[in-house]
Design a protein around this motif. Structure first.
Motif, mmCIF file in Angstrom:
data_model
loop_
_atom_site.group_PDB
_atom_site.id
_atom_site.type_symbol
_atom_site.label_atom_id
_atom_site.label_comp_id
_atom_site.label_asym_id
_atom_site.label_seq_id
_atom_site.Cartn_x
_atom_site.Cartn_y
_atom_site.Cartn_z
ATOM 1 N N ALA A 280 0.859 -1.194 0.000
ATOM 2 C CA ALA A 280 0.000 0.000 0.000
ATOM 3 C C ALA A 280 0.890 1.238 0.000
ATOM 4 C CB ALA A 280 -0.871 -0.010 1.245
ATOM 5 N N PRO A 281 0.390 2.354 -0.564
ATOM 6 C CA PRO A 281 1.208 3.577 -0.552
ATOM 7 C C PRO A 281 1.422 4.095 0.872
ATOM 8 C CG PRO A 281 -0.998 4.036 -1.414
ATOM 9 C CD PRO A 281 -0.903 2.558 -1.237
ATOM 10 N N LEU A 282 2.527 4.791 1.059
ATOM 11 C CA LEU A 282 2.796 5.455 2.334
ATOM 12 C C LEU A 282 1.849 6.646 2.421
ATOM 13 C CD1 LEU A 282 4.715 5.545 4.818
ATOM 14 C CD2 LEU A 282 6.158 7.112 3.511
ATOM 15 N N ARG A 283 1.113 6.723 3.532
ATOM 16 C CA ARG A 283 0.093 7.785 3.659
ATOM 17 C C ARG A 283 0.652 8.943 4.489
ATOM 18 N NH1 ARG A 283 -4.581 4.200 6.178
ATOM 19 N NH2 ARG A 283 -2.792 3.799 7.550
ATOM 20 N N TRP A 284 0.796 10.088 3.823
ATOM 21 C CA TRP A 284 1.416 11.267 4.435
ATOM 22 C C TRP A 284 0.366 12.210 5.013
ATOM 23 C CZ3 TRP A 284 6.614 12.388 4.777
ATOM 24 C CH2 TRP A 284 7.493 11.612 4.001
ATOM 25 N N GLY A 285 0.724 12.825 6.144
ATOM 26 C CA GLY A 285 -0.003 13.976 6.652
ATOM 27 C C GLY A 285 0.959 15.150 6.633
ATOM 28 N N ILE A 286 0.445 16.343 6.402
ATOM 29 C CA ILE A 286 1.298 17.537 6.347
ATOM 30 C C ILE A 286 0.917 18.468 7.495
ATOM 31 C CG2 ILE A 286 2.028 19.504 4.910
ATOM 32 C CD1 ILE A 286 2.641 17.186 3.257
ATOM 33 N N ARG B 121 1.025 8.780 -0.940
ATOM 34 C CA ARG B 121 -0.246 9.499 -1.057
ATOM 35 C C ARG B 121 -0.389 10.467 0.110
ATOM 36 N NH1 ARG B 121 -4.197 5.596 -0.995
ATOM 37 N NH2 ARG B 121 -5.683 6.484 0.461
ATOM 38 N N ILE B 122 -0.692 11.730 -0.175
ATOM 39 C CA ILE B 122 -0.936 12.693 0.905
ATOM 40 C C ILE B 122 -2.425 12.641 1.229
ATOM 41 C CG2 ILE B 122 -0.809 15.103 1.638
ATOM 42 C CD1 ILE B 122 1.504 15.449 -0.389
ATOM 43 N N VAL B 123 -2.745 12.263 2.465
ATOM 44 C CA VAL B 123 -4.152 12.036 2.817
ATOM 45 C C VAL B 123 -4.745 13.124 3.711
ATOM 46 C CG1 VAL B 123 -3.992 9.531 2.522
ATOM 47 C CG2 VAL B 123 -3.547 10.525 4.774
ATOM 48 N N ALA B 124 -3.864 13.921 4.363
ATOM 49 C CA ALA B 124 -4.385 14.943 5.282
ATOM 50 C C ALA B 124 -3.410 16.103 5.424
ATOM 51 C CB ALA B 124 -4.649 14.329 6.655
ATOM 52 N N VAL B 125 -3.964 17.273 5.713
ATOM 53 C CA VAL B 125 -3.134 18.447 6.000
ATOM 54 C C VAL B 125 -3.743 19.168 7.200
ATOM 55 C CG1 VAL B 125 -4.399 19.871 4.308
ATOM 56 C CG2 VAL B 125 -2.120 20.597 5.085
ATOM 57 N N ALA B 126 -2.886 19.719 8.054
ATOM 58 C CA ALA B 126 -3.368 20.483 9.209
ATOM 59 C C ALA B 126 -2.686 21.842 9.246
ATOM 60 C CB ALA B 126 -3.058 19.734 10.502
ATOM 61 N N ALA B 127 -3.445 22.849 9.664
ATOM 62 C CA ALA B 127 -2.881 24.185 9.879
ATOM 63 C C ALA B 127 -3.570 24.774 11.101
ATOM 64 C CB ALA B 127 -3.110 25.065 8.657
ATOM 65 N N TYR C 182 -3.020 20.807 14.981
ATOM 66 C CA TYR C 182 -2.167 19.633 14.722
ATOM 67 C C TYR C 182 -2.594 18.404 15.501
ATOM 68 C CZ TYR C 182 0.541 23.388 12.685
ATOM 69 O OH TYR C 182 0.921 24.466 11.933
ATOM 70 N N GLU C 183 -3.296 18.614 16.604
ATOM 71 C CA GLU C 183 -3.785 17.505 17.434
ATOM 72 C C GLU C 183 -4.671 16.566 16.597
ATOM 73 O OE1 GLU C 183 -3.694 15.377 20.735
ATOM 74 O OE2 GLU C 183 -2.941 17.429 20.962
ATOM 75 N N ALA C 184 -5.543 17.165 15.796
ATOM 76 C CA ALA C 184 -6.465 16.367 14.968
ATOM 77 C C ALA C 184 -5.693 15.519 13.956
ATOM 78 C CB ALA C 184 -7.443 17.295 14.244
ATOM 79 N N LEU C 185 -4.614 16.096 13.407
ATOM 80 C CA LEU C 185 -3.781 15.341 12.458
ATOM 81 C C LEU C 185 -3.089 14.183 13.179
ATOM 82 C CD1 LEU C 185 -2.424 15.023 9.650
ATOM 83 C CD2 LEU C 185 -0.666 16.627 10.428
ATOM 84 N N ALA C 186 -2.586 14.453 14.395
ATOM 85 C CA ALA C 186 -1.901 13.416 15.171
ATOM 86 C C ALA C 186 -2.830 12.238 15.440
ATOM 87 C CB ALA C 186 -1.385 14.002 16.486
ATOM 88 N N ARG C 187 -4.131 12.542 15.609
ATOM 89 C CA ARG C 187 -5.104 11.493 15.945
ATOM 90 C C ARG C 187 -5.732 10.838 14.715
ATOM 91 N NH1 ARG C 187 -5.884 11.493 21.272
ATOM 92 N NH2 ARG C 187 -5.357 13.384 22.439
#
Length: 338
Positions: A2-8, A31-37, A59-64
């Motif tokens: 499976a592709p590596l799923r990235w968060g930014i 694959r970039i699946v999520a971004v947080a700001a 960033y908490e939401a991205l961590a979870r």
């Protein structure tokens, strides 16, 4: 696989370049699946531009987010430590923009946490994954330069009005922003050995942050590295590695597509076309470090051989020493002793 799923983490300029560079890699591998700001609108705008499915506020939401394997941290320098800990504690692997942290004390704690959590963590010293860096290391390894005796490197642009560089509150200064690159290329040339002596001087602004730095690193066996950084003027931006037999020059040394080889031949590399324009020089080359991260995680390695935890600690240690000699102090220095 499976592709590596990235968060930014952070929707700023370098994150834009990273996402654009990752977009040039095979979709079945990355694959970039999520971004947080910090602001949801920034994350949403970024997600729309880069076709990312999820935009998080904070960033908490991205961590979870359970769909994210690895997080790229592109936030301002003094946010790296906190965001890094947050991601590791939620079981994420981490690629963190350089400098890894503000100082050696923070870096040590962050790397320790990654080891405890059994998660991959790498400082994003993308330079070392460019083909020309690999070539330089091969040439040195095969003895084609002879004994490496001297490295001369300059890195400067007119950046003095840029907040992330001029403000103490953002962990500014050329030692952290540009010096990380000059230090790493010197260490790369000298095989990762620690210098025996560091001598530095610099020019600071009214914030007490360095706008120029000149330093020498002395290595075991008599090798010397000379470095210069500037936010006040454009410099040559080359790194020349001189050995007892031959020398090599990296042009735009932090992201080199051009190298003057031992026989004076100029070798040129190219980068693939991307969907969006980039903010920074040769940023498409960020794809190389992203691929390194994928290969390490796939192989179950917790660190990269090219930018090891020991490398990051040594760079942080040298940065601290240079700042001390110039007289640049951050609040984090008292708080996090190494």
């Amino acid at each position: 696989m499976a592709p590596l799923r990235w968060g930014i983490a952070s929707a700023g300029k370098i994150s834009h370049d990273f996402a654009t560079a990752v977009g040039t890699l095979p979709a079945d591998e990355h694959r970039i699946v999520a971004v947080a700001a910090r602001k949801l609108t920034d994350a949403q705008k970024f997600a729309t531009l880069h076709d990312i499915g999820t935009a998080h506020e904070g960033y908490e939401a991205l961590a979870r987010n359970p769909n994210v394997d690895v997080v790229y941290i592109g936030a301002v320098n003094n946010a790296h430590y906190e965001i890094g800990l947050m991601m590791l504690d939620q079981g994420k692997h981490v690629l963190c923009e350089k400098p890894l942290c503000i100082n050696e004390g923070q870096s040590k704690r962050l790397l320790q946490r990654a080891t405890e959590r059994k998660r991959f963590l790498m400082e994003a010293i993308w330079s070392r994954f460019f083909p020309h860096y690999r070539l330089l290391r091969e040439r040195i390894g095969r003895g084609e330069l002879g004994d490496v005796r001297e490295v001369e490197v300059e890195f400067g642009f007119v950046l003095s009005d840029i907040d992330r560089l001029r403000l103490k509150s953002l962990g500014g200064g050329t030692v952290l922003d540009l010096g990380v690159y000059t230090i790493q290329v010197c260490l790369w040339a000298f095989g990762g050995k620690a210098p025996t002596k560091v001598l530095a001087s610099g020019v600071t602004n009214d914030e007490g942050v360095d706008l120029e730095m000149t330093a020498e690193m002395h290595f075991p066996g008599g090798g010397i590295a000379r470095m210069k950084t500037s936010a006040l003027k454009e410099l040559k931006n080359t790194a020349t590695i001189r050995g007892s037999k031959a020398s090599i020059t990296l042009h735009d040394f932090w992201s080199p597509l051009k190298l003057t080889d031992t026989d004076s031949t100029v070798r040129e590399d190219t980068l693939p076309p991307a969907r969006h324009p980039f903010n920074f020089n040769n940023s498409c080359g960020l794809r190389y470090e992203a691929e390194e991260v994928r290969q390490c995680i796939q192989a179950g390695r917790m660190q990269s051989e090219s930018v090891s935890h020991a490398d990051s600690l040594l760079i942080a240690h040298i940065q601290d020493e240079i700042r001390k000699q110039i007289g640049v102090e951050f609040p984090e220095d008292a708080q996090f002793a190494p």
